[in-house]
Scaffold this motif. Structure first.
Motif, PDB file in Angstrom:
ATOM      1  N   ASP A   1      77.313  23.717  36.797  1.00 32.02           N
ATOM      2  CA  ASP A   1      77.965  24.164  38.017  1.00 32.02           C
ATOM      3  C   ASP A   1      78.096  25.677  37.899  1.00 32.02           C
ATOM      4  O   ASP A   1      77.722  26.256  36.870  1.00 32.02           O
ATOM      5  CB  ASP A   1      79.309  23.448  38.239  1.00 32.02           C
ATOM      6  N   PRO A   2      78.614  26.386  38.910  1.00 28.06           N
ATOM      7  CA  PRO A   2      78.683  27.850  38.814  1.00 28.06           C
ATOM      8  C   PRO A   2      79.522  28.357  37.654  1.00 28.06           C
ATOM      9  O   PRO A   2      79.348  29.504  37.222  1.00 28.06           O
ATOM     10  CB  PRO A   2      79.300  28.251  40.166  1.00 28.06           C
TER      11      PRO A   2
ATOM     12  N   ARG B   1      90.982  24.204  43.523  1.00 27.41           N
ATOM     13  CA  ARG B   1      89.937  24.767  44.369  1.00 27.41           C
ATOM     14  C   ARG B   1      88.616  24.874  43.621  1.00 27.41           C
ATOM     15  O   ARG B   1      87.543  24.632  44.183  1.00 27.41           O
ATOM     16  CB  ARG B   1      90.382  26.144  44.896  1.00 27.41           C
ATOM     17  N   ILE B   2      88.685  25.218  42.338  1.00 26.61           N
ATOM     18  CA  ILE B   2      87.468  25.258  41.524  1.00 26.61           C
ATOM     19  C   ILE B   2      86.871  23.862  41.401  1.00 26.61           C
ATOM     20  O   ILE B   2      85.654  23.668  41.513  1.00 26.61           O
ATOM     21  CB  ILE B   2      87.779  25.855  40.140  1.00 26.61           C
ATOM     22  N   ALA B   3      87.731  22.858  41.167  1.00 30.70           N
ATOM     23  CA  ALA B   3      87.262  21.479  41.041  1.00 30.70           C
ATOM     24  C   ALA B   3      86.604  20.994  42.332  1.00 30.70           C
ATOM     25  O   ALA B   3      85.684  20.164  42.297  1.00 30.70           O
ATOM     26  CB  ALA B   3      88.422  20.568  40.662  1.00 30.70           C
ATOM     27  N   GLN B   4      87.056  21.534  43.477  1.00 31.81           N
ATOM     28  CA  GLN B   4      86.485  21.140  44.761  1.00 31.81           C
ATOM     29  C   GLN B   4      85.221  21.916  45.111  1.00 31.81           C
ATOM     30  O   GLN B   4      84.635  21.679  46.169  1.00 31.81           O
ATOM     31  CB  GLN B   4      87.533  21.333  45.857  1.00 31.81           C
ATOM     32  N   GLY B   5      84.799  22.812  44.229  1.00 31.93           N
ATOM     33  CA  GLY B   5      83.524  23.487  44.415  1.00 31.93           C
ATOM     34  C   GLY B   5      83.590  24.898  44.940  1.00 31.93           C
ATOM     35  O   GLY B   5      82.538  25.526  45.160  1.00 31.93           O
ATOM     36  N   GLU B   6      84.799  25.456  45.158  1.00 30.38           N
ATOM     37  CA  GLU B   6      84.876  26.845  45.605  1.00 30.38           C
ATOM     38  C   GLU B   6      84.444  27.790  44.475  1.00 30.38           C
ATOM     39  O   GLU B   6      84.776  27.568  43.315  1.00 30.38           O
ATOM     40  CB  GLU B   6      86.290  27.185  46.058  1.00 30.38           C
ATOM     41  N   VAL B   7      83.730  28.822  44.847  1.00 28.33           N
ATOM     42  CA  VAL B   7      83.168  29.746  43.852  1.00 28.33           C
ATOM     43  C   VAL B   7      83.874  31.091  43.953  1.00 28.33           C
ATOM     44  O   VAL B   7      83.961  31.673  45.030  1.00 28.33           O
ATOM     45  CB  VAL B   7      81.654  29.916  44.057  1.00 28.33           C
ATOM     46  N   ASP B   8      84.376  31.563  42.816  1.00 25.88           N
ATOM     47  CA  ASP B   8      84.995  32.880  42.743  1.00 25.88           C
ATOM     48  C   ASP B   8      84.148  33.754  41.823  1.00 25.88           C
ATOM     49  O   ASP B   8      83.907  33.388  40.667  1.00 25.88           O
ATOM     50  CB  ASP B   8      86.413  32.783  42.200  1.00 25.88           C
ATOM     51  N   PRO B   9      83.665  34.916  42.295  1.00 26.33           N
ATOM     52  CA  PRO B   9      82.733  35.721  41.489  1.00 26.33           C
ATOM     53  C   PRO B   9      83.328  36.209  40.180  1.00 26.33           C
ATOM     54  O   PRO B   9      82.619  36.280  39.170  1.00 26.33           O
ATOM     55  CB  PRO B   9      82.375  36.890  42.413  1.00 26.33           C
ATOM     56  N   HIS B  10      84.615  36.546  40.166  1.00 24.13           N
ATOM     57  CA  HIS B  10      85.216  37.039  38.930  1.00 24.13           C
ATOM     58  C   HIS B  10      85.316  35.926  37.886  1.00 24.13           C
ATOM     59  O   HIS B  10      84.979  36.120  36.716  1.00 24.13           O
ATOM     60  CB  HIS B  10      86.604  37.626  39.224  1.00 24.13           C
ATOM     61  N   VAL B  11      85.758  34.741  38.284  1.00 29.68           N
ATOM     62  CA  VAL B  11      85.874  33.616  37.346  1.00 29.68           C
ATOM     63  C   VAL B  11      84.490  33.187  36.856  1.00 29.68           C
ATOM     64  O   VAL B  11      84.305  32.859  35.681  1.00 29.68           O
ATOM     65  CB  VAL B  11      86.618  32.444  38.004  1.00 29.68           C
ATOM     66  N   VAL B  12      83.504  33.191  37.735  1.00 29.03           N
ATOM     67  CA  VAL B  12      82.132  32.861  37.341  1.00 29.03           C
ATOM     68  C   VAL B  12      81.639  33.830  36.283  1.00 29.03           C
ATOM     69  O   VAL B  12      81.002  33.439  35.291  1.00 29.03           O
ATOM     70  CB  VAL B  12      81.193  32.867  38.565  1.00 29.03           C
TER      71      VAL B  12
ATOM     72  N   ARG C   1      80.449  33.021  32.457  1.00 29.63           N
ATOM     73  CA  ARG C   1      79.067  33.315  32.088  1.00 29.63           C
ATOM     74  C   ARG C   1      78.955  33.857  30.663  1.00 29.63           C
ATOM     75  O   ARG C   1      77.915  33.701  30.005  1.00 29.63           O
ATOM     76  CB  ARG C   1      78.478  34.317  33.084  1.00 29.63           C
ATOM     77  N   HIS C   2      80.016  34.473  30.159  1.00 29.73           N
ATOM     78  CA  HIS C   2      79.983  35.071  28.823  1.00 29.73           C
ATOM     79  C   HIS C   2      80.613  34.176  27.764  1.00 29.73           C
ATOM     80  O   HIS C   2      80.885  34.623  26.649  1.00 29.73           O
ATOM     81  CB  HIS C   2      80.698  36.423  28.846  1.00 29.73           C
TER      82      HIS C   2
ATOM     83  N   ARG D   1      87.324  44.855  33.932  1.00 33.41           N
ATOM     84  CA  ARG D   1      86.923  44.229  35.196  1.00 33.41           C
ATOM     85  C   ARG D   1      85.576  44.768  35.681  1.00 33.41           C
ATOM     86  O   ARG D   1      84.706  44.002  36.131  1.00 33.41           O
ATOM     87  CB  ARG D   1      88.019  44.465  36.238  1.00 33.41           C
ATOM     88  N   ALA D   2      85.359  46.072  35.543  1.00 32.24           N
ATOM     89  CA  ALA D   2      84.111  46.674  36.014  1.00 32.24           C
ATOM     90  C   ALA D   2      82.904  46.216  35.211  1.00 32.24           C
ATOM     91  O   ALA D   2      81.774  46.334  35.682  1.00 32.24           O
ATOM     92  CB  ALA D   2      84.220  48.194  35.977  1.00 32.24           C
ATOM     93  N   GLU D   3      83.105  45.711  33.998  1.00 31.18           N
ATOM     94  CA  GLU D   3      82.007  45.191  33.187  1.00 31.18           C
ATOM     95  C   GLU D   3      81.636  43.767  33.591  1.00 31.18           C
ATOM     96  O   GLU D   3      80.580  43.274  33.210  1.00 31.18           O
ATOM     97  CB  GLU D   3      82.386  45.216  31.704  1.00 31.18           C
ATOM     98  N   LEU D   4      82.489  43.122  34.369  1.00 29.14           N
ATOM     99  CA  LEU D   4      82.236  41.752  34.796  1.00 29.14           C
ATOM    100  C   LEU D   4      81.684  41.674  36.209  1.00 29.14           C
ATOM    101  O   LEU D   4      80.717  40.948  36.466  1.00 29.14           O
ATOM    102  CB  LEU D   4      83.533  40.930  34.716  1.00 29.14           C
ATOM    103  N   VAL D   5      82.301  42.397  37.127  1.00 24.94           N
ATOM    104  CA  VAL D   5      81.906  42.310  38.532  1.00 24.94           C
ATOM    105  C   VAL D   5      81.939  43.685  39.173  1.00 24.94           C
ATOM    106  O   VAL D   5      82.661  44.579  38.731  1.00 24.94           O
ATOM    107  CB  VAL D   5      82.832  41.356  39.325  1.00 24.94           C
ATOM    108  N   SER D   6      81.168  43.839  40.232  1.00 18.93           N
ATOM    109  CA  SER D   6      81.164  45.089  40.988  1.00 18.93           C
ATOM    110  C   SER D   6      82.436  45.191  41.824  1.00 18.93           C
ATOM    111  O   SER D   6      83.194  44.223  41.968  1.00 18.93           O
ATOM    112  CB  SER D   6      79.943  45.123  41.915  1.00 18.93           C
ATOM    113  N   GLU D   7      82.641  46.366  42.412  1.00 19.52           N
ATOM    114  CA  GLU D   7      83.805  46.548  43.275  1.00 19.52           C
ATOM    115  C   GLU D   7      83.753  45.592  44.462  1.00 19.52           C
ATOM    116  O   GLU D   7      84.786  45.030  44.872  1.00 19.52           O
ATOM    117  CB  GLU D   7      83.864  48.004  43.760  1.00 19.52           C
ATOM    118  N   ARG D   8      82.578  45.390  45.006  1.00 20.89           N
ATOM    119  CA  ARG D   8      82.445  44.473  46.147  1.00 20.89           C
ATOM    120  C   ARG D   8      82.788  43.046  45.721  1.00 20.89           C
ATOM    121  O   ARG D   8      83.533  42.335  46.424  1.00 20.89           O
ATOM    122  CB  ARG D   8      81.009  44.522  46.703  1.00 20.89           C
TER     123      ARG D   8
END
Length: 285
Positions: free
Chosen positions: A60-61, A89-100, A104-105, A114-121
């Protein structure tokens, strides 16, 4: 040695390692709160959270990782309730870019700005921050994790609020160094919640009973301290023994002693060669 961390800070970390190593097993919750306070002071954070995660799925993501236990320094009750909402919400399939990005690591000791994990957007799109924690005005987050076996990890998450500067490399490396030197304590945080060596996690009441079972109090005294019936204490104790696969209180004590002897070689001494250093001596992300 990590170039961004000063000698006085390393001394403070060594003292914290020693304090956590010497904390009685029955006072584990107090030790965790002491750890939160020390990290917030040393690193300069508005709040600190402990997260126990396990990998229960394959694809999963989030690479199968799920939140299984939480604790927080400030706003504890509110954050625990929010944590349940986020997990659902995660169990129901919602995707959060920061948690993903954090998931991933997984699989190695690490700490990320934070900047090493995700962009500002992507950070602005993180609903775990901008919906769940909007009232706390969180503007930056520092996340560090340590694997415990193939399917379990401990994370410490530190937050800064609006008006404070973002975390820098020094704070990242301080947290990373703490995590490496405190691995015995981090394992015990999982053990005390039934996330390792147990057939199922402990309920909040079981955790209260467990802490007192690790003292010399008998079941009647435990019942008096917790304000519950003696039979109820006995039922919780039997459930704890069954989950841990031990034969009563002697087996429980033996399990904790084996854990501490196996994990604590010299908790007060900083590692001579931090495992996260790259070959050129620089700290890796």
């Amino acid at each position: 040695m990590i170039r961004t961390v000063r000698e006085a800070e390393l001394d403070a970390l060594a003292r914290l390692w020693q304090e956590l190593a010497e904390a009685p097993a029955a006072e584990h919750e107090a030790a965790l709160r002491h750890c939160f306070e020390a990290l917030c002071r040393m690193i300069g954070a508005a709040n600190a959270s402990w997260v126990g995660i396990r990998r229960d799925l394959n694809e999963d993501p989030y690479a199968g990782w799920r939140i299984r236990a939480l604790d927080h320094f400030h706003n504890r009750e509110r954050r625990l309730a929010l944590g349940l909402q986020i997990a659902e919400r995660i169990a129901q399939g919602e995707v959060d870019p920061h948690v993903v990005a954090v998931a991933r690591h997984a699989g190695r000791p690490r700490c990320h700005l934070r900047a090493e994990l995700v962009s500002e957007r992507e950070w602005r799109q993180s609903w775990t921050i901008h919906e769940a924690f909007r009232e706390e005005r969180i503007i930056d987050r520092l996340d560090g994790g340590v694997p415990v076996g193939a399917d379990c990890e401990v994370h410490f998450v530190l937050d800064r609020r609006a008006g404070e500067p973002p975390f820098a490399e020094r704070e990242r490396d301080l947290l990373r160094f703490f995590l490496l030197g405190a691995q015995s304590f981090l394992r015990e945080t999982l053990l005390a919640r039934g996330l390792i060596h147990a057939a199922a996690p402990f309920s909040p009441r079981e955790r209260q009973v467990l802490a007192l079972l690790l003292t010399d109090a008998n079941e009647k005294e435990i019942a008096r301290r917790l304000g519950i019936g003696h039979r109820t204490v006995h039922q919780h104790a039997e459930a704890i023994y069954a989950k841990l696969g031990v034969r009563g209180r002697v087996g429980l004590m033996a399990l904790w002693l084996r854990h501490r002897r196996a994990e604590q070689a010299d908790p007060g001494a900083p590692p001579s060669a931090p495992l996260w250093l790259t070959e050129d001596g620089k700290a890796g992300a």
